[in-house]
Design an enzyme around this catalytic site. Structure first.
Site, PDB file in Angstrom:
ATOM      1  N   ASP A   1       0.792  -1.229   0.000  1.00  0.00           N
ATOM      2  CA  ASP A   1       0.000   0.000   0.000  1.00  0.00           C
ATOM      3  C   ASP A   1       0.825   1.281   0.000  1.00  0.00           C
ATOM      4  O   ASP A   1       0.389   2.304   0.509  1.00  0.00           O
ATOM      5  CB  ASP A   1      -0.923  -0.014   1.224  1.00  0.00           C
ATOM      6  CG  ASP A   1      -0.165  -0.378   2.499  1.00  0.00           C
ATOM      7  OD1 ASP A   1       1.053  -0.132   2.549  1.00  0.00           O
ATOM      8  OD2 ASP A   1      -0.793  -0.905   3.435  1.00  0.00           O
TER       9      ASP A   1
ATOM     10  N   GLU B   1      -0.806  -9.092  -1.096  1.00  0.00           N
ATOM     11  CA  GLU B   1      -1.350  -8.561   0.163  1.00  0.00           C
ATOM     12  C   GLU B   1      -2.528  -7.620  -0.132  1.00  0.00           C
ATOM     13  O   GLU B   1      -2.622  -6.502   0.382  1.00  0.00           O
ATOM     14  CB  GLU B   1      -0.276  -7.838   0.990  1.00  0.00           C
ATOM     15  CG  GLU B   1      -0.611  -7.726   2.464  1.00  0.00           C
ATOM     16  CD  GLU B   1       0.457  -6.984   3.267  1.00  0.00           C
ATOM     17  OE1 GLU B   1       0.685  -5.785   3.041  1.00  0.00           O
ATOM     18  OE2 GLU B   1       1.079  -7.631   4.115  1.00  0.00           O
TER      19      GLU B   1
ATOM     20  N   GLU C   1      -1.854   5.074   3.096  1.00  0.00           N
ATOM     21  CA  GLU C   1      -1.863   3.656   2.717  1.00  0.00           C
ATOM     22  C   GLU C   1      -3.268   3.102   2.450  1.00  0.00           C
ATOM     23  O   GLU C   1      -3.458   2.315   1.526  1.00  0.00           O
ATOM     24  CB  GLU C   1      -1.158   2.812   3.791  1.00  0.00           C
ATOM     25  CG  GLU C   1       0.350   2.989   3.852  1.00  0.00           C
ATOM     26  CD  GLU C   1       0.791   4.164   4.703  1.00  0.00           C
ATOM     27  OE1 GLU C   1      -0.080   4.904   5.217  1.00  0.00           O
ATOM     28  OE2 GLU C   1       2.013   4.367   4.856  1.00  0.00           O
TER      29      GLU C   1
ATOM     30  N   HIS D   1       7.029   4.316  13.128  1.00  0.00           N
ATOM     31  CA  HIS D   1       7.391   5.142  11.971  1.00  0.00           C
ATOM     32  C   HIS D   1       6.181   5.764  11.286  1.00  0.00           C
ATOM     33  O   HIS D   1       6.330   6.575  10.376  1.00  0.00           O
ATOM     34  CB  HIS D   1       8.130   4.296  10.928  1.00  0.00           C
ATOM     35  CG  HIS D   1       7.228   3.331  10.217  1.00  0.00           C
ATOM     36  ND1 HIS D   1       6.663   3.601   8.995  1.00  0.00           N
ATOM     37  CD2 HIS D   1       6.766   2.122  10.563  1.00  0.00           C
ATOM     38  CE1 HIS D   1       5.915   2.573   8.618  1.00  0.00           C
ATOM     39  NE2 HIS D   1       5.949   1.672   9.554  1.00  0.00           N
TER      40      HIS D   1
ATOM     41  N   ARG E   1       3.120   7.860   9.888  1.00  0.00           N
ATOM     42  CA  ARG E   1       2.786   9.273   9.791  1.00  0.00           C
ATOM     43  C   ARG E   1       1.816   9.697  10.911  1.00  0.00           C
ATOM     44  O   ARG E   1       1.969  10.752  11.513  1.00  0.00           O
ATOM     45  CB  ARG E   1       2.078   9.491   8.446  1.00  0.00           C
ATOM     46  CG  ARG E   1       2.540  10.652   7.639  1.00  0.00           C
ATOM     47  CD  ARG E   1       1.870  10.554   6.281  1.00  0.00           C
ATOM     48  NE  ARG E   1       2.781   9.945   5.321  1.00  0.00           N
ATOM     49  CZ  ARG E   1       3.478  10.633   4.426  1.00  0.00           C
ATOM     50  NH1 ARG E   1       3.359  11.934   4.371  1.00  0.00           N
ATOM     51  NH2 ARG E   1       4.275  10.021   3.596  1.00  0.00           N
TER      52      ARG E   1
ATOM     53  N   HIS F   1      13.740   4.393  13.108  1.00  0.00           N
ATOM     54  CA  HIS F   1      13.441   4.618  11.684  1.00  0.00           C
ATOM     55  C   HIS F   1      14.103   5.918  11.239  1.00  0.00           C
ATOM     56  O   HIS F   1      14.102   6.903  11.985  1.00  0.00           O
ATOM     57  CB  HIS F   1      11.919   4.688  11.502  1.00  0.00           C
ATOM     58  CG  HIS F   1      11.470   4.556  10.083  1.00  0.00           C
ATOM     59  ND1 HIS F   1      11.507   5.598   9.195  1.00  0.00           N
ATOM     60  CD2 HIS F   1      10.987   3.490   9.390  1.00  0.00           C
ATOM     61  CE1 HIS F   1      11.059   5.181   8.013  1.00  0.00           C
ATOM     62  NE2 HIS F   1      10.736   3.904   8.110  1.00  0.00           N
TER      63      HIS F   1
HETATM   64  N1  UDP Z   1      12.618  -4.138   9.818  1.00  0.00           N
HETATM   65  C1  UDP Z   1      13.967  -4.391   9.597  1.00  0.00           C
HETATM   66  N2  UDP Z   1      14.886  -3.691  10.345  1.00  0.00           N
HETATM   67  C2  UDP Z   1      14.531  -2.779  11.287  1.00  0.00           C
HETATM   68  C3  UDP Z   1      13.146  -2.528  11.491  1.00  0.00           C
HETATM   69  C4  UDP Z   1      12.226  -3.217  10.723  1.00  0.00           C
HETATM   70  O1  UDP Z   1      14.336  -5.219   8.763  1.00  0.00           O
HETATM   71  O2  UDP Z   1      15.416  -2.193  11.931  1.00  0.00           O
HETATM   72  C5  UDP Z   1      11.640  -4.872   9.001  1.00  0.00           C
HETATM   73  C6  UDP Z   1      10.541  -5.574   9.781  1.00  0.00           C
HETATM   74  O3  UDP Z   1      10.928  -6.874  10.140  1.00  0.00           O
HETATM   75  C7  UDP Z   1       9.366  -5.561   8.837  1.00  0.00           C
HETATM   76  C8  UDP Z   1       9.598  -4.322   8.014  1.00  0.00           C
HETATM   77  O4  UDP Z   1      10.945  -3.936   8.202  1.00  0.00           O
HETATM   78  O5  UDP Z   1       9.371  -6.669   7.969  1.00  0.00           O
HETATM   79  C9  UDP Z   1       8.664  -3.269   8.540  1.00  0.00           C
HETATM   80  O6  UDP Z   1       8.849  -2.134   7.907  1.00  0.00           O
HETATM   81  P1  UDP Z   1       8.094  -0.809   8.362  1.00  0.00           P
HETATM   82  O7  UDP Z   1       7.781  -0.897   9.809  1.00  0.00           O
HETATM   83  O8  UDP Z   1       8.953   0.293   7.852  1.00  0.00           O
HETATM   84  O9  UDP Z   1       6.769  -0.841   7.474  1.00  0.00           O
HETATM   85  P2  UDP Z   1       5.340  -1.527   7.616  1.00  0.00           P
HETATM   86  O10 UDP Z   1       5.514  -2.950   7.999  1.00  0.00           O
HETATM   87  O11 UDP Z   1       4.555  -0.768   8.638  1.00  0.00           O
HETATM   88  O12 UDP Z   1       4.757  -1.403   6.257  1.00  0.00           O
END
Ligand code: UDP
Length: 398
Positions: free
Chosen positions: A96, A118, A132, A221, A223, A255
């Site tokens: 998204d 997804e 998103e 992280h 918004r 982040h």
């Molecule tokens: N992640 C990572 N290293 C970190 C923090 C998160 O590899 O230091 C991975 C985490 O395991 C997950 C993804 O990044 O698979 C999550 O990304 P984010 O939280 O940025 O986005 P969202 O999942 O909310 O779309």
């Protein structure tokens, strides 16, 4: 057959890497090309490297202070040239992000079939998560094939009028990614955890409350969290440290979003018991999660990974589109209120039975075979859908 797989951010890389691998493992004559947009350049590169994926094309759209409109505009323009040159049969997008939305619409305009990995996540609130939720809805309007991770996501698509035969329930590819990483890196990581990370913090046994230090991992992280919500989260961390002293270590891979980073560094940078880390590569991050007593997060992907690692999650958001974890009992929706966060952590800290009830749950999001199903479906083969009642994999071949 030509398949373009478009990847813009870290979560897209993690969730599409298993699909790239499954497609390239096929015998069929299929030309699989990875197109990076580099919407988040550093985090994307870090995640792709772990899976040994080198993009064939990099649209290189990231700029300082970028907005969704600028990212989308750059992708529309630059991806159009790629579409023109390669005339793909499929454009595959995931999730998204602005990359997902712009690549899907651009693919649709160019006459390619669009497959959405997804598909069907919904909070029902267009402004949360922003942008998103809107991106998901827009992609669902132009996609030909919708890979829903779960039956709930399928229902959401059906309710919006998506034809039943266009939706396949595959499980979430992040479960495949976690399995792949843990199989290959059971003890080591590609990136050593920084020295500040105390190696002595073991995953604490909830039955022995007074022994040793327990680690809480925090990621944030979104918004909508930035500002008021993030200030409350930081205040909750300080309160917990005051109450629990050396029994608690709070580890935060921060982040790189400038607002997130600035707030966390100024609110928690000097707090004893808080360890701030740079973004970890995926194996190191999974190892960190696995070593923790509890996860506090507003991330979507982390909510889906945690049940595979047997660690309960407190979701720091007002809503979640991942109700499966709440129903399965491995996550609680806590929001960003300071008192609610403290209360929920303390209730699990002191109640071994409540804690165990959250860990003895099989992952409701997938069985580790999502990417195989997606690859098969793109090549036109029938698939056996993901069924959480059969969480340990595909049925045996007849
Ligand atoms: N992640 C990572 N290293 C970190 C923090 C998160 O590899 O230091 C991975 C985490 O395991 C997950 C993804 O990044 O698979 C999550 O990304 P984010 O939280 O940025 O986005 P969202 O999942 O909310 O779309």
């Amino acid at each position: 057959m030509t398949i373009l797989i478009v990847i813009g951010t870290r979560p897209e890389a993690i969730k599409l890497a298993p699909v790239v691998r499954a497609l390239t493992a096929q015998d069929a004559a299929v030309d699989v090309r990875v197109v990076a947009t580099s919407q988040h350049r550093e985090l994307l590169a870090q995640a792709l490297a772990v899976f040994d994926i080198q993009p064939h094309i990099d649209l290189d759209v990231m700029t300082a202070g970028q907005t969704p409109n600028r990212v989308a505009a750059a992708i529309f323009e630059r991806f159009d040239e790629v579409l023109d040159a390669s005339r793909p049969d499929w454009v595959v997008v995931q999730g998204d992000t602005t990359t997902t939305m712009a690549a899907a619409v651009a693919g649709f305009y160019a006459g390619a079939r669009v497959a959405h990995v997804e598909a069907g996540l919904r909070t029902g609130d267009l402004t949360n998560p922003f942008p998103e939720e809107a991106n998901r809805c827009l992609v669902s309007r132009v996609a030909d094939l919708h890979f829903a991770a779960t039956a709930r996501a399928r229902q959401a698509l059906l309710a919006e009028g998506v034809a039943e035969d266009r939706i396949l329930v595959t499980g979430n590819t992040v479960v495949d990614a976690v399995g792949w990483i843990l199989d290959r890196a059971p003890s080591g990581t590609q990136q050593a955890a920084p020295d500040a990370l105390s190696a002595s913090v073991a995953k604490a046994d909830p039955d022995s409350v007074s022994t040793g230090t327990r680690r809480l991992v925090l990621t944030t992280h979104r918004r909508e969290t930035i500002g008021h919500g993030l200030m409350h989260i930081c205040a909750a961390v300080r309160t917990l440290i005051e109450r629990l002293g050396p029994e608690l270590e709070v580890t935060i891979p921060v982040h790189p979003n400038p607002q997130v980073k600035a707030t966390i560094e100024s609110e928690l940078g000097q707090t004893p018991g808080v360890v701030l880390l740079p973004p970890l590569d995926y194996p190191a991050f999974l190892r960190l999660l696995r070593s923790s007593f509890l996860i506090l997060t507003d991330s979507g992907g982390v909510q889906e990974e945690a049940p595979s690692l047997g660690v309960p999650t407190l979701v720091l958001r007002q809503t979640t589109e991942r109700g499966e974890a709440l129903e399965a009992g491995c996550a609680r929706l806590v929001g960003t209120d300071q008192d609610a966060i403290v209360e929920n952590v303390m209730s699990l800290w002191n109640d071994a039975a409540a804690y165990r009830a959250m860990t003895d749950v099989s992952n409701p999001f997938g069985d580790g075979h999502a990417a195989e199903r997606i690859a098969a479906a793109l090549l036109g083969h029938p698939i056996e859908p993901f069924d959480p009642a059969r969480p340990h994999g595909l049925p045996a071949e007849p």
